[in-house]
Design a protein around this motif. Structure first.
Motif, short mmCIF file in Angstrom:
data_model
loop_
_atom_site.label_atom_id
_atom_site.label_comp_id
_atom_site.label_asym_id
_atom_site.label_seq_id
_atom_site.Cartn_x
_atom_site.Cartn_y
_atom_site.Cartn_z
N ALA A 564 11.68 -8.44 -3.51
CA ALA A 564 11.69 -9.79 -2.94
C ALA A 564 11.32 -9.80 -1.47
CB ALA A 564 13.09 -10.40 -3.11
N ARG A 565 11.06 -8.63 -0.88
CA ARG A 565 10.73 -8.55 0.55
C ARG A 565 9.23 -8.64 0.76
NH1 ARG A 565 11.50 -3.63 2.08
NH2 ARG A 565 11.55 -4.12 4.29
N GLU A 566 8.81 -9.53 1.66
CA GLU A 566 7.39 -9.71 1.93
C GLU A 566 6.79 -8.49 2.63
OE1 GLU A 566 7.01 -13.25 4.21
OE2 GLU A 566 7.68 -14.59 2.59
N GLU A 567 7.63 -7.70 3.29
CA GLU A 567 7.12 -6.55 4.05
C GLU A 567 6.74 -5.38 3.15
OE1 GLU A 567 10.09 -7.80 4.24
OE2 GLU A 567 10.52 -8.62 6.25
N LEU A 568 7.01 -5.47 1.85
CA LEU A 568 6.81 -4.33 0.97
C LEU A 568 5.36 -3.87 0.95
CD1 LEU A 568 7.97 -2.33 -1.05
CD2 LEU A 568 7.63 -4.04 -2.85
N ALA A 569 4.42 -4.80 0.87
CA ALA A 569 2.99 -4.43 0.81
C ALA A 569 2.59 -3.67 2.07
CB ALA A 569 2.13 -5.68 0.63
N ASN A 570 3.03 -4.13 3.23
CA ASN A 570 2.68 -3.45 4.48
C ASN A 570 3.32 -2.06 4.55
OD1 ASN A 570 1.21 -5.67 5.37
ND2 ASN A 570 3.01 -6.60 6.35
N GLU A 571 4.55 -1.92 4.04
CA GLU A 571 5.20 -0.61 4.05
C GLU A 571 4.46 0.38 3.15
OE1 GLU A 571 9.15 -1.49 2.89
OE2 GLU A 571 9.77 -2.30 4.85
N ILE A 572 4.00 -0.09 1.99
CA ILE A 572 3.22 0.78 1.09
C ILE A 572 1.93 1.23 1.77
CG2 ILE A 572 1.93 0.83 -1.08
CD1 ILE A 572 4.06 -1.01 -2.25
N GLU A 573 1.26 0.30 2.41
CA GLU A 573 0.00 0.64 3.08
C GLU A 573 0.22 1.66 4.19
OE1 GLU A 573 -3.83 -1.68 5.11
OE2 GLU A 573 -1.90 -2.70 4.86
N ARG A 574 1.30 1.49 4.98
CA ARG A 574 1.59 2.43 6.06
C ARG A 574 1.91 3.82 5.51
NH1 ARG A 574 4.24 -2.03 8.50
NH2 ARG A 574 6.25 -1.33 7.66
N ALA A 575 2.70 3.86 4.44
CA ALA A 575 3.07 5.15 3.85
C ALA A 575 1.83 5.90 3.34
CB ALA A 575 4.08 4.94 2.73
N GLN A 608 -0.95 -8.72 -3.70
CA GLN A 608 -1.23 -8.05 -2.42
C GLN A 608 -1.21 -6.53 -2.60
OE1 GLN A 608 1.72 -9.54 0.27
NE2 GLN A 608 0.73 -11.53 0.56
N ILE A 609 -0.21 -6.05 -3.34
CA ILE A 609 -0.10 -4.61 -3.57
C ILE A 609 -1.27 -4.12 -4.42
CG2 ILE A 609 1.32 -2.82 -4.64
CD1 ILE A 609 3.77 -4.53 -3.91
N ARG A 610 -1.61 -4.90 -5.45
CA ARG A 610 -2.74 -4.51 -6.32
C ARG A 610 -4.05 -4.50 -5.54
NH1 ARG A 610 -5.25 -1.95 -8.74
NH2 ARG A 610 -6.02 -2.02 -10.89
N ALA A 611 -4.18 -5.40 -4.55
CA ALA A 611 -5.39 -5.45 -3.74
C ALA A 611 -5.53 -4.19 -2.89
CB ALA A 611 -5.37 -6.69 -2.84
N LEU A 612 -4.44 -3.50 -2.60
CA LEU A 612 -4.52 -2.25 -1.86
C LEU A 612 -5.14 -1.14 -2.71
CD1 LEU A 612 -0.97 -2.20 -0.19
CD2 LEU A 612 -3.13 -2.82 0.88
N GLY A 613 -5.12 -1.30 -4.04
CA GLY A 613 -5.60 -0.27 -4.94
C GLY A 613 -4.47 0.44 -5.67
N VAL A 614 -3.21 0.05 -5.41
CA VAL A 614 -2.05 0.65 -6.05
C VAL A 614 -1.92 0.09 -7.46
CG1 VAL A 614 0.46 0.92 -5.95
CG2 VAL A 614 -0.90 0.97 -3.84
N SER A 615 -1.65 0.96 -8.44
CA SER A 615 -1.46 0.52 -9.82
C SER A 615 -0.08 -0.07 -9.99
CB SER A 615 -1.64 1.70 -10.78
OG SER A 615 -2.91 2.28 -10.63
N LEU A 616 0.05 -0.93 -11.00
CA LEU A 616 1.32 -1.59 -11.29
C LEU A 616 1.73 -1.31 -12.72
CD1 LEU A 616 0.74 -5.04 -9.57
CD2 LEU A 616 2.02 -3.11 -8.69
#
Length: 760
Positions: A564-575, A608-616
């Motif tokens: 539920a946190r909006e920051e999750l996509a940015n945290e995945i990208e940074r990691a 947003q996460i899928r747009a990074l290229g991360v699978s779901l």
């Protein structure tokens, strides 16, 4: 012309002798003026006392005292002025007529004080009364003049006679008006005005007298030889009358002053009493506000604690049992969210009455601690009384409640602790009742639970684990990731790993996620824990790439709270950027129930996460909503079939059909299928025949730490190629790192998505 015994002439008679050398003693004239001023001041003071007196009897008394002071002062001024009148002939005064003039003065003064005692006299009323009073004063003067007895005849000049009456009326009006305006005032300014008014009024009164004296002409009959004036002590008599008059006026003024001070003290005392009464009311209001709940009128936590301490002390001395009951309204937040807080407040009032109506009158104490939490304190003989009361409350709560046009039924969860069995202090008993309440809520709500010691031990352990988990996250000490291989049936290789967190606890040993994930979720640590797993998994993936495992992907579980946190996509990208890992090599696993919490916001975040290229991937598929409507909307890559459908294969035909249907449906939606919990050869062969894409389970390997992972992967891949139709060999391998895992058997998967998975 003669009128009422007075001779009025325009011109003096031609015959007779006019006595011209009449004079006045200056000292007595001054004394008369002082007496007039004193009488005026006394009158103003008495008028003020009449206006301020609250008791009708006091007003009548001060009205008569004021009238006496005014009449006596004016009459004494007139008498002293007549004593100051010096003539060459002998003059005597008739006592009866002189006293009658005093009566006239008294009547006129009483009328003046009566007018001043009116609450708000009008100007016209002042004027009418001034005419009567002025005529009375003039009457007193001229009646006193008529008391003169001598050989001469008194003649009065009409003009000055009329002027003296006008002066009397004017002085009366001025006295009335000034007294009426000054009686309501106070302070130094008002006092100075009173002194000035006293001097002016005294001058007016004495001016009337001497104007009347100026109108007087004494005429001896022709041929009458003037009788020489006998030597008299007029000065001594005048001074004596003045002294007595001033003494009386001073006494009256002193009495008025003393009464004013006494009345002020009484008023101050009344004000003090009023303030004390207001303070008592304020104290009671503050006590009410401090000890009672404003919404339900039940006592609050503070008031409850006071009563609790008293009853606990009594029971400790006399013996007996007490029960503390915590009540929490089930799903009350839904009412506030759907109908608003006003409706929620109305509901709380009704519930408070339900609870109050279920207890035994004044014997039991009912309190609202805040929100939808209530507490009851009862004296009892055995624990069944507490259970019966709880059941009565639960039964009462099931009565339909009309609220906002709806009929609804509420339920409650109840926790109970007993004195002295479960504790001997207020704090201890309240804490234990609260623990019992949480047990009721955890058991499905709408129930009653008594405290037992295991709850306390569990709570203490959870608190200790929470503190140590915070320390482990802060110091990055003790937490580690284990990896379980995910085998691709088509290629015959391990192409994925699932990252599973473990905690090497210094006291309890290696802890699996089911021991600490709930603690992290309940205490705000789950986001930090999720982020640690994400960063560590990416770092380990980079380490594997440097050792030739460039094709491996890592699946990472995400908590529903973190999703539920909006920051999750940015945290995945940074990691990913920090570890230098391609986004395609990371797969985010979420549960169905987590997705459905807020589907609109979750859909935005997943895109947003899928747009990074991360699978779901959907984890534990089949245990939640399993809705095709959201499957086609979400940007998914993989479905992960829950192990509960694999556990009884091949014995359970229905499970086999469900798994086959899930695989067909997923392939229709262009999704890959991972089946977890595979532990037998029969399960493997069934999944292979059904077209499953990936398998995961003990048949391949238990989860292992990173430093043991590469030999396990090589063993699995080599044995598959060496025995393409006999994967049972994989399960019978003697590779030592597998046997080092201390977990005896795969536990049931945890409910809800989290950053970790149980050991399989």
């Amino acid at each position: 012309m003669e009128w009422l015994g007075l001779q009025f002439v325009a011109e003096l008679p031609e015959s007779g002798q006019v006595i011209l050398n009449c004079t006045h003693n200056p000292l007595l004239v001054l004394v008369a003026y002082l007496v007039a001023c004193a009488a005026s001041f006394a009158t103003l003071d008495m008028a003020e006392r009449v206006g301020h007196a609250e008791d009708p009897g006091s007003r009548r008394l001060w009205r008569w005292i004021g009238a006496t002071c005014l009449a006596g002062g004016i009459w004494a001024m007139h008498f002293i002025s007549m004593l100051a009148f010096q003539t060459p002939i002998d003059i005597q005064y008739d006592l009866a007529i002189t006293l009658f003039s005093l009566v006239i003065a008294l009547l006129a003064s009483w009328l003046a004080m009566h007018t001043l005692s009116e609450p708000q006299p009008s100007l016209l009323q002042y004027f009418k009364t001034a005419i009567v009073i002025g005529l009375g004063i003039a009457g007193m003067h001229y009646v006193g003049m008529a008391a003169m007895q001598s050989a001469a005849t008194a003649y009065y000049e009409p003009t000055l006679f009329g002027l003296s009456i006008l002066i009397a009326i004017g002085a009366s009006f001025a006295a009335l008006w000034v007294a009426g305006n000054l009686r309501e005032g106070s302070g130094l300014h008002n006092q100075m005005l009173k002194y000035v008014a006293t001097l002016i009024l005294g001058a007016g009164i004495i001016s009337m007298h001497f104007t009347g004296m100026a109108a007087l002409h004494l005429v001896l009959p022709e041929g009458n030889i003037p009788t020489l004036r006998a030597e008299t002590s007029h000065l001594q008599l005048g001074l004596t009358v003045a002294f007595i008059t001033l003494l009386i006026l001073g006494s009256a003024i002193s009495a008025a002053l003393a009464d004013k001070k006494l009345q002020n003290k009484e008023q101050d005392l009344r004000r003090v009493n009023m303030l004390l009464s207001q303070l008592d009311q304020a104290r009671m209001s503050l006590q009410q506000a401090a000890n009672y709940d404003a919404l339900t009128n039940l006592i609050n936590r503070r008031g409850f604690n006071q009563l609790f301490a008293e009853k606990l002390s009594q029971k400790s001395t006399e013996g007996g049992m007490l029960a503390v009951m915590f009540l929490d309204i089930d799903h009350f937040k839904r009412i506030n969210d759907s109908l608003g807080h006003d409706a929620g407040d109305e509901l709380l009032k009704v519930i408070a009455q339900h609870i109050k109506g279920s207890v035994r009158g004044h014997e039991d104490v009912v309190a609202r601690f805040g929100g939808d939490e209530f507490c009851i304190l009862i004296g009892l003989r055995d624990r069944e009384e507490a259970r019966n009361l709880a059941q009565r409350i639960m039964l009462k709560m099931k009565e339909p409640i009309e609220l906002a046009g709806r009929r609804m039924v509420m339920t409650t969860s109840i926790g109970i602790s007993l004195f002295p069995e479960d504790g001997t202090t207020c704090e201890e008993l309240l804490k234990h009742a609260d623990l019992a309440l949480y047990q009721s809520k955890g058991a499905g709500r709408n129930g009653v639970h008594f405290f037992d010691s295991n709850l306390k031990n569990r709570a203490s352990l959870e608190l200790q684990l929470e503190e140590e988990l915070r320390h482990a996250l802060r110091e990055e000490n003790g937490l580690m990731l284990y990896y379980q291989p995910i085998f691709e049936l088509k290629t015959g290789k391990v192409t994925k790993l699932e990252a599973l967190i473990r905690w090497q606890h210094p006291l309890h040993g290696l802890l699996t996620p089911d021991r600490f994930i709930a603690i992290a979720e309940n205490n705000g640590l789950i986001a930090e824990l999720d982020n640690w797993v994400l960063r560590k998994a990416c770092e380990d993936l980079g380490e594997l790439s440097r050792h030739g495992c460039d094709d491996l992907k890592i699946a990472w579980n995400c908590s529903p709270l973190n999703l539920a946190r909006e920051e999750l996509a940015n945290e995945i990208e940074r990691a990913l950027r920090s570890a230098g890992v391609a986004p395609e090599r990371l797969e985010l696993e979420v549960t169905e129930n987590a997705l459905m919490g807020n589907i609109a916001n979750t859909l935005v975040l997943l895109r947003q996460i899928r747009a990074l290229g991360v699978s779901l991937s959907i984890d534990d598929f089949g245990t939640g909503y399993s809705s095709l409507a959201y499957l086609k909307r979400l940007p998914l890559n993989t479905l992960k079939v829950d192990r509960s459908f694999i556990l009884d294969i091949p014995k359970a035909t229905a499970d086999m059909e469900i798994v086959q249907a899930i695989i067909v449906m997923a392939h229709t939606l262009h999704l890959q299928v991972v089946t977890e919990g595979v532990e037998s050869l029969e399960q493997y062969e069934f999944l292979e025949r059904s077209g499953c894409d990936f398998i995961q389970g003990y048949l391949l390997s238990r989860p292992v730490p990173l430093h043991e992972l590469r030999p396990v992967l090589e063993e699995i891949n080599q044995r598959k190629h060496a025995h393409p139709v006999n994967p049972l060999t994989l399960a019978r391998g003697t590779f030592s790192p597998v046997s080092m895992d201390l977990s005896p058997k795969s536990p049931a998967p945890h409910a809800g998505a989290s950053v970790v998975r149980p050991i399989r």
